[in-house]
Design a protein around this motif. Sequence first.
Motif, PDB file in Angstrom:
ATOM      1  N   THR A 269      26.799  22.873  46.046  1.00 53.35           N
ATOM      2  CA  THR A 269      25.772  22.062  45.393  1.00 53.35           C
ATOM      3  C   THR A 269      24.465  22.837  45.309  1.00 53.35           C
ATOM      4  O   THR A 269      24.036  23.445  46.301  1.00 53.35           O
ATOM      5  CB  THR A 269      25.538  20.757  46.174  1.00 53.35           C
ATOM      6  OG1 THR A 269      26.772  20.036  46.265  1.00 53.35           O
ATOM      7  CG2 THR A 269      24.503  19.884  45.493  1.00 53.35           C
ATOM      8  N   ARG A 270      23.845  22.818  44.138  1.00 58.87           N
ATOM      9  CA  ARG A 270      22.517  23.427  43.961  1.00 58.87           C
ATOM     10  C   ARG A 270      21.483  22.461  44.530  1.00 58.87           C
ATOM     11  O   ARG A 270      21.358  21.323  44.069  1.00 58.87           O
ATOM     12  CB  ARG A 270      22.252  23.704  42.486  1.00 58.87           C
ATOM     13  CG  ARG A 270      21.018  24.551  42.207  1.00 58.87           C
ATOM     14  CD  ARG A 270      20.977  24.969  40.761  1.00 58.87           C
ATOM     15  NE  ARG A 270      21.024  23.795  39.870  1.00 58.87           N
ATOM     16  CZ  ARG A 270      21.605  23.795  38.680  1.00 58.87           C
ATOM     17  NH1 ARG A 270      22.196  24.884  38.221  1.00 58.87           N
ATOM     18  NH2 ARG A 270      21.601  22.700  37.934  1.00 58.87           N
ATOM     19  N   CYS A 271      20.733  22.909  45.500  1.00 62.70           N
ATOM     20  CA  CYS A 271      19.875  21.994  46.246  1.00 62.70           C
ATOM     21  C   CYS A 271      18.674  21.496  45.453  1.00 62.70           C
ATOM     22  O   CYS A 271      18.206  20.374  45.686  1.00 62.70           O
ATOM     23  CB  CYS A 271      19.403  22.665  47.533  1.00 62.70           C
ATOM     24  SG  CYS A 271      20.735  22.945  48.732  1.00 62.70           S
ATOM     25  N   GLU A 272      18.170  22.282  44.524  1.00 63.89           N
ATOM     26  CA  GLU A 272      16.939  21.882  43.844  1.00 63.89           C
ATOM     27  C   GLU A 272      17.105  20.619  43.007  1.00 63.89           C
ATOM     28  O   GLU A 272      16.143  19.869  42.808  1.00 63.89           O
ATOM     29  CB  GLU A 272      16.414  23.016  42.971  1.00 63.89           C
ATOM     30  CG  GLU A 272      17.302  23.402  41.813  1.00 63.89           C
ATOM     31  CD  GLU A 272      16.695  24.526  40.980  1.00 63.89           C
ATOM     32  OE1 GLU A 272      15.680  25.101  41.425  1.00 63.89           O
ATOM     33  OE2 GLU A 272      17.228  24.823  39.887  1.00 63.89           O
ATOM     34  N   ASP A 273      18.333  20.358  42.509  1.00 65.49           N
ATOM     35  CA  ASP A 273      18.543  19.152  41.708  1.00 65.49           C
ATOM     36  C   ASP A 273      19.790  18.369  42.112  1.00 65.49           C
ATOM     37  O   ASP A 273      20.128  17.363  41.493  1.00 65.49           O
ATOM     38  CB  ASP A 273      18.613  19.493  40.218  1.00 65.49           C
ATOM     39  CG  ASP A 273      19.737  20.473  39.889  1.00 65.49           C
ATOM     40  OD1 ASP A 273      20.499  20.832  40.805  1.00 65.49           O
ATOM     41  OD2 ASP A 273      19.839  20.902  38.717  1.00 65.49           O
ATOM     42  N   GLY A 274      20.467  18.822  43.170  1.00 62.64           N
ATOM     43  CA  GLY A 274      21.633  18.104  43.656  1.00 62.64           C
ATOM     44  C   GLY A 274      22.870  18.228  42.790  1.00 62.64           C
ATOM     45  O   GLY A 274      23.829  17.457  42.961  1.00 62.64           O
ATOM     46  N   LYS A 275      22.913  19.191  41.877  1.00 63.25           N
ATOM     47  CA  LYS A 275      24.066  19.339  40.992  1.00 63.25           C
ATOM     48  C   LYS A 275      25.159  20.155  41.671  1.00 63.25           C
ATOM     49  O   LYS A 275      24.906  21.220  42.237  1.00 63.25           O
ATOM     50  CB  LYS A 275      23.660  20.025  39.686  1.00 63.25           C
ATOM     51  CG  LYS A 275      24.832  20.226  38.726  1.00 63.25           C
ATOM     52  CD  LYS A 275      24.420  20.962  37.472  1.00 63.25           C
ATOM     53  CE  LYS A 275      25.634  21.192  36.559  1.00 63.25           C
ATOM     54  NZ  LYS A 275      25.258  21.945  35.332  1.00 63.25           N
ATOM     55  N   ASP A 276      26.394  19.658  41.594  1.00 64.49           N
ATOM     56  CA  ASP A 276      27.546  20.412  42.093  1.00 64.49           C
ATOM     57  C   ASP A 276      27.926  21.460  41.059  1.00 64.49           C
ATOM     58  O   ASP A 276      28.400  21.123  39.976  1.00 64.49           O
ATOM     59  CB  ASP A 276      28.728  19.482  42.352  1.00 64.49           C
ATOM     60  CG  ASP A 276      28.455  18.473  43.448  1.00 64.49           C
ATOM     61  OD1 ASP A 276      27.611  18.764  44.324  1.00 64.49           O
ATOM     62  OD2 ASP A 276      29.068  17.382  43.435  1.00 64.49           O
ATOM     63  N   ILE A 277      27.737  22.729  41.402  1.00 63.02           N
ATOM     64  CA  ILE A 277      28.061  23.792  40.442  1.00 63.02           C
ATOM     65  C   ILE A 277      29.493  24.304  40.611  1.00 63.02           C
ATOM     66  O   ILE A 277      30.033  24.962  39.725  1.00 63.02           O
ATOM     67  CB  ILE A 277      27.063  24.963  40.543  1.00 63.02           C
ATOM     68  CG1 ILE A 277      27.196  25.684  41.889  1.00 63.02           C
ATOM     69  CG2 ILE A 277      25.634  24.490  40.307  1.00 63.02           C
ATOM     70  CD1 ILE A 277      26.527  27.035  41.928  1.00 63.02           C
ATOM     71  N   ILE A 278      30.109  24.002  41.764  1.00 61.74           N
ATOM     72  CA  ILE A 278      31.498  24.405  42.001  1.00 61.74           C
ATOM     73  C   ILE A 278      32.232  23.241  42.660  1.00 61.74           C
ATOM     74  O   ILE A 278      31.766  22.694  43.661  1.00 61.74           O
ATOM     75  CB  ILE A 278      31.595  25.652  42.897  1.00 61.74           C
ATOM     76  CG1 ILE A 278      30.943  26.857  42.237  1.00 61.74           C
ATOM     77  CG2 ILE A 278      33.061  25.963  43.232  1.00 61.74           C
ATOM     78  CD1 ILE A 278      30.830  28.072  43.157  1.00 61.74           C
ATOM     79  N   LYS A 279      33.349  22.843  42.081  1.00 59.82           N
ATOM     80  CA  LYS A 279      34.277  21.866  42.670  1.00 59.82           C
ATOM     81  C   LYS A 279      35.667  22.444  42.515  1.00 59.82           C
ATOM     82  O   LYS A 279      36.179  22.535  41.406  1.00 59.82           O
ATOM     83  CB  LYS A 279      34.190  20.523  41.956  1.00 59.82           C
ATOM     84  CG  LYS A 279      32.856  19.803  42.084  1.00 59.82           C
ATOM     85  CD  LYS A 279      32.905  18.480  41.323  1.00 59.82           C
ATOM     86  CE  LYS A 279      31.589  17.745  41.378  1.00 59.82           C
ATOM     87  NZ  LYS A 279      31.637  16.489  40.600  1.00 59.82           N
ATOM     88  N   LEU A 280      36.262  22.821  43.619  1.00 63.16           N
ATOM     89  CA  LEU A 280      37.498  23.587  43.557  1.00 63.16           C
ATOM     90  C   LEU A 280      38.550  22.992  44.475  1.00 63.16           C
ATOM     91  O   LEU A 280      38.294  22.774  45.663  1.00 63.16           O
ATOM     92  CB  LEU A 280      37.211  25.039  43.959  1.00 63.16           C
ATOM     93  CG  LEU A 280      38.273  26.088  43.664  1.00 63.16           C
ATOM     94  CD1 LEU A 280      38.413  26.313  42.171  1.00 63.16           C
ATOM     95  CD2 LEU A 280      37.912  27.395  44.355  1.00 63.16           C
ATOM     96  N   ASP A 281      39.733  22.707  43.917  1.00 64.23           N
ATOM     97  CA  ASP A 281      40.884  22.313  44.726  1.00 64.23           C
ATOM     98  C   ASP A 281      41.306  23.539  45.535  1.00 64.23           C
ATOM     99  O   ASP A 281      41.895  24.483  45.005  1.00 64.23           O
ATOM    100  CB  ASP A 281      42.014  21.842  43.804  1.00 64.23           C
ATOM    101  CG  ASP A 281      43.257  21.411  44.559  1.00 64.23           C
ATOM    102  OD1 ASP A 281      43.436  21.812  45.725  1.00 64.23           O
ATOM    103  OD2 ASP A 281      44.077  20.681  43.976  1.00 64.23           O
ATOM    104  N   LEU A 282      40.982  23.541  46.835  1.00 67.29           N
ATOM    105  CA  LEU A 282      41.133  24.738  47.651  1.00 67.29           C
ATOM    106  C   LEU A 282      42.581  25.194  47.765  1.00 67.29           C
ATOM    107  O   LEU A 282      42.888  26.381  47.612  1.00 67.29           O
ATOM    108  CB  LEU A 282      40.539  24.490  49.037  1.00 67.29           C
ATOM    109  CG  LEU A 282      40.471  25.689  49.975  1.00 67.29           C
ATOM    110  CD1 LEU A 282      39.638  26.811  49.372  1.00 67.29           C
ATOM    111  CD2 LEU A 282      39.906  25.276  51.329  1.00 67.29           C
ATOM    112  N   VAL A 283      43.502  24.276  48.029  1.00 66.89           N
ATOM    113  CA  VAL A 283      44.908  24.650  48.194  1.00 66.89           C
ATOM    114  C   VAL A 283      45.466  25.245  46.914  1.00 66.89           C
ATOM    115  O   VAL A 283      46.131  26.299  46.929  1.00 66.89           O
ATOM    116  CB  VAL A 283      45.737  23.435  48.655  1.00 66.89           C
ATOM    117  CG1 VAL A 283      47.235  23.711  48.510  1.00 66.89           C
ATOM    118  CG2 VAL A 283      45.420  23.084  50.100  1.00 66.89           C
ATOM    119  N   SER A 284      45.215  24.609  45.779  1.00 60.24           N
ATOM    120  CA  SER A 284      45.717  25.128  44.495  1.00 60.24           C
ATOM    121  C   SER A 284      45.157  26.519  44.215  1.00 60.24           C
ATOM    122  O   SER A 284      45.874  27.400  43.729  1.00 60.24           O
ATOM    123  CB  SER A 284      45.340  24.180  43.355  1.00 60.24           C
ATOM    124  OG  SER A 284      46.004  22.937  43.511  1.00 60.24           O
TER     125      SER A 284
END
Length: 342
Positions: A269-284
């Motif tokens: 998450t980018r802290c300055e605006d709370g936007k999630d820049i990476i969401k990754l299914d770790l196992v896949s």
Amino acid sequence: MKRTLHTVLAAAAIFGISALSACDSAIFDNEGDCSVHYQVPFAYTKNIIQADAFASQVSKVTLLVFDKNGNLVLRKTESGDAVKRTGYKMDVELTPGTYDMLAWCEGASPMDMHTAFAIGDGTRPADFDAHLPLQEKDAAVYSDKDIVPLFHGMSTGVVCGKGDYGYIDLPLIDLTKDTNVIKVLLENLDGREMKESDFSIRITADNSEMNYLNEVVGEKAFEYRPWSLSRVSSERDEARASSTTVSGLFAECTMGRLMTDRKPMLIVTRCEDGKDIIKLDLVSALLMVKGNYHGSFSNQQYLDRMDEHVLSFYIDDSLNWYTANGILINGWAVVPPQYEEF
């Protein structure tokens, strides 16, 4: 006289052999060591190089032995130098019968601040599950410490015979490692120095509990947070003509067993605006680089054997993931999908 002497010697030899082969007979109780010494051998070959790493990885062994009715009949723990000798075997005192054996073993953490899975207590196999202690603060549930390496092993239907004597090796217990170190590198493309406060890095999961069969049975959602987050930099050679400074953030997390039927998510998450820049299914993502070289392993075997993973992402000048460069996972470049909802 000579014939009689030969007869006596021959008879003595026969009786000596009989004594060795009938140590369970009271007649020969004084003929040598007729006691039984059961030993349980241990190994840790379920790693990616398929070599026994028990001596270098394991520092504490707890063995639980249950009779055919599922009642605890023996609990024994050894640690330190006792388990570091090559070809380690644990001596166990058991009467004739058939047993199931459960082992929970630990390694050592290199960090002063660490936590460990707690093993249950009781008299039945199901009592001895493993729970990761979690912290709670401001409605958040998380683990932010290195976790002591945890290993699991079982051996069922172990027979200790009625006429056994001498030193007897029982079936080998080959361990499975249940902890993983996940390293995440965020690398800035323009070389600008990154700060620890620029991003929040975490893994959401529900694997804080495992039963005695080593099945992940946890349901509570929580976060793994880095126990180490630091700024890093290096010089990159550009076509051998000039060099640029590469800046980044390096996070290290330790988490429980990865399972193919679970979906832990790596989130940045980018802290300055709370936007999630990476969401990754770790196992896949991790299974994408399993490849043909490790094709002889099932997906679950691969996850169990690979206990350390490095994921590298490129960050652009807007502090977004530069997806055109994909991601490096354990040195392999891939472009996995992101998830808007999880």
